[in-house]
Design an enzyme around this catalytic site. Structure first.
Site, PDB file in Angstrom:
ATOM      1  N   ASP A  59       0.841  -1.186   0.000  1.00 21.63           N
ATOM      2  CA  ASP A  59       0.000   0.000   0.000  1.00 21.63           C
ATOM      3  C   ASP A  59       0.879   1.239   0.000  1.00 21.63           C
ATOM      4  OD1 ASP A  59      -0.210   1.268   3.118  1.00 21.63           O
ATOM      5  OD2 ASP A  59       0.538  -0.783   2.939  1.00 21.63           O
ATOM      6  N   SER A  60       0.413   2.291  -0.678  1.00 22.08           N
ATOM      7  CA  SER A  60       1.118   3.567  -0.720  1.00 22.08           C
ATOM      8  C   SER A  60       2.558   3.367  -1.218  1.00 22.08           C
ATOM      9  CB  SER A  60       1.076   4.223   0.659  1.00 22.08           C
ATOM     10  OG  SER A  60       1.466   5.572   0.601  1.00 22.08           O
ATOM     11  N   ALA A  61       3.554   3.729  -0.415  1.00 20.86           N
ATOM     12  CA  ALA A  61       4.941   3.516  -0.831  1.00 20.86           C
ATOM     13  C   ALA A  61       5.215   2.042  -1.088  1.00 20.86           C
ATOM     14  CB  ALA A  61       5.890   4.051   0.238  1.00 20.86           C
ATOM     15  N   MET A 109      -2.395  -1.035  -3.362  1.00 19.81           N
ATOM     16  CA  MET A 109      -3.421  -0.189  -2.763  1.00 19.81           C
ATOM     17  C   MET A 109      -2.909   1.249  -2.678  1.00 19.81           C
ATOM     18  SD  MET A 109      -4.651  -2.662   0.369  1.00 19.81           S
ATOM     19  CE  MET A 109      -5.438  -4.253   0.056  1.00 19.81           C
ATOM     20  N   HIS A 112      -6.889   7.911   1.081  1.00 19.18           N
ATOM     21  CA  HIS A 112      -5.670   7.135   0.925  1.00 19.18           C
ATOM     22  C   HIS A 112      -5.655   5.902   1.827  1.00 19.18           C
ATOM     23  CE1 HIS A 112      -1.572   6.648  -0.437  1.00 19.18           C
ATOM     24  NE2 HIS A 112      -1.099   6.627   0.791  1.00 19.18           N
TER      25      HIS A 112
END
Length: 318
Positions: free
Chosen positions: A163-165, A191, A289
């Protein structure tokens, strides 16, 4: 499969995400309030690099977990007791390359294993900036991938998830493997992936006022990342968007429509599709987010995890 039961119980029709649920509204308001309070933001930033991987965590009884120490970082291998499933999910946590492993990723790991019908999950507490800028995270991701290969897993039985980074790191790893003519994993679950550290997408301005996590400020880490150091922000190993996706495995990309990082997902999906990659891009209306952190408590996050379940089922030939 307690978590899986929660996901699939009740109506067989997935919840409609055209509007935001009461649960999601509450979480969104809490996130926005948290990030508008300077004191709470300072507390969050001070704790960001403190890892939880050494903390005691009790998984359900049908799991076993093993803490693995490498030279530079630690990993946790989660296994389903008596499972003969040959697949493993290699999980890369989020945190903007400055946040360490947190306990909620153990919940993610348990859910990945259940939705993967007994698949193992390797979660890594990769090194983060500013103490360990690029390429530390990528090197650790590669080490974990090779560790799996050296411990009996094959490339076509490895699914990357982040997820994210962490979602961006999964794609960066595949760029690295591709450039060295190595076999890629079976699939990617991303994600809200952070794929463009240049912040060049239109959603960075279009969603500036509605993103509860990163919005209404130019001081957030998405504009001031310490991870790249002096390296080129358009390097695909840092910003996967700028790489060649030819030959990539199937990808499931989930993102919220209210995110400033929305274009990070849209542009990658468009580019990868144009280069022959099978991509499912799911934009969840009004979501923020990594809303999947809501697990089974929000209709929207619940639907997202059901979609992950279906993707894993398609990737795994059991």
């Amino acid at each position: 499969m307690a978590l899986l039961d929660k996901l699939t119980s009740g109506s067989s029709t997935p919840p409609d995400t055209s509007g935001m649920s009461k649960q999601a509204k509450l979480v969104c308001e809490l996130v926005a309030d948290f990030n508008s309070n300077n004191l709470l933001t300072q507390i969050r930033n001070n704790n960001r690099s403190k890892s939880d991987i050494d903390k005691t965590y009790k998984y359900p009884d049908h799991f076993t977990s093993e803490l693995i120490e490498t030279k530079n970082f630690k990993m946790e291998l989660l296994k389903w007791k008596n499972s003969h499933n040959p697949y493993v999910v290699l999980q890369f946590h989020g945190g903007g390359y400055v946040g360490a492993f947190k306990t909620q990723y153990r919940m993610f790991a348990g859910l990945y294993s259940e939705l993967g019908k007994g698949a193992s999950v390797l979660s890594i507490d990769y090194r983060v900036a500013p103490e360990n800028p690029y390429p530390a995270a990528l090197n650790d991701a590669l080490y974990a991938y090779d560790w799996l290969l050296n411990h009996g897993y094959s490339e076509n039985h490895i699914i990357l998830a982040g997820d994210s980074a962490g979602g961006g790191l999964a794609m960066a790893l595949c760029h690295y493997l591709t450039d060295r003519d190595r076999i890629l994993p079976a699939g990617i679950v991303a994600m809200s992936p952070w794929t463009d550290l240049t912040a060049s997408g239109s959603s960075y301005t279009e969603n500036f006022e509605i993103d509860p996590l990163f919005g209404n400020t130019n001081e957030s880490l998405i504009y001031n990342s310490v991870y790249p150091g002096n390296h080129d922000l358009t390097d695909p190993y840092i910003s996967p968007l700028f790489g060649d996706f030819t030959g990539f495995p199937p990808m499931l990309i989930q993102v919220g429509s209210n995110e400033m990082l929305l274009s990070d997902s849209i542009l990658v999906a468009e580019k990868a599709k144009s280069q022959g990659v099978k991509v499912r891009l799911s934009i969840y209306e009004n979501m923020f987010h990594v809303f999947q952190m809501g697990m089974t408590l929000m209709p929207e996050s619940k639907k997202a995890w059901v979609e992950v379940s279906k993707f894993l089922e398609q990737m795994m030939v059991l």
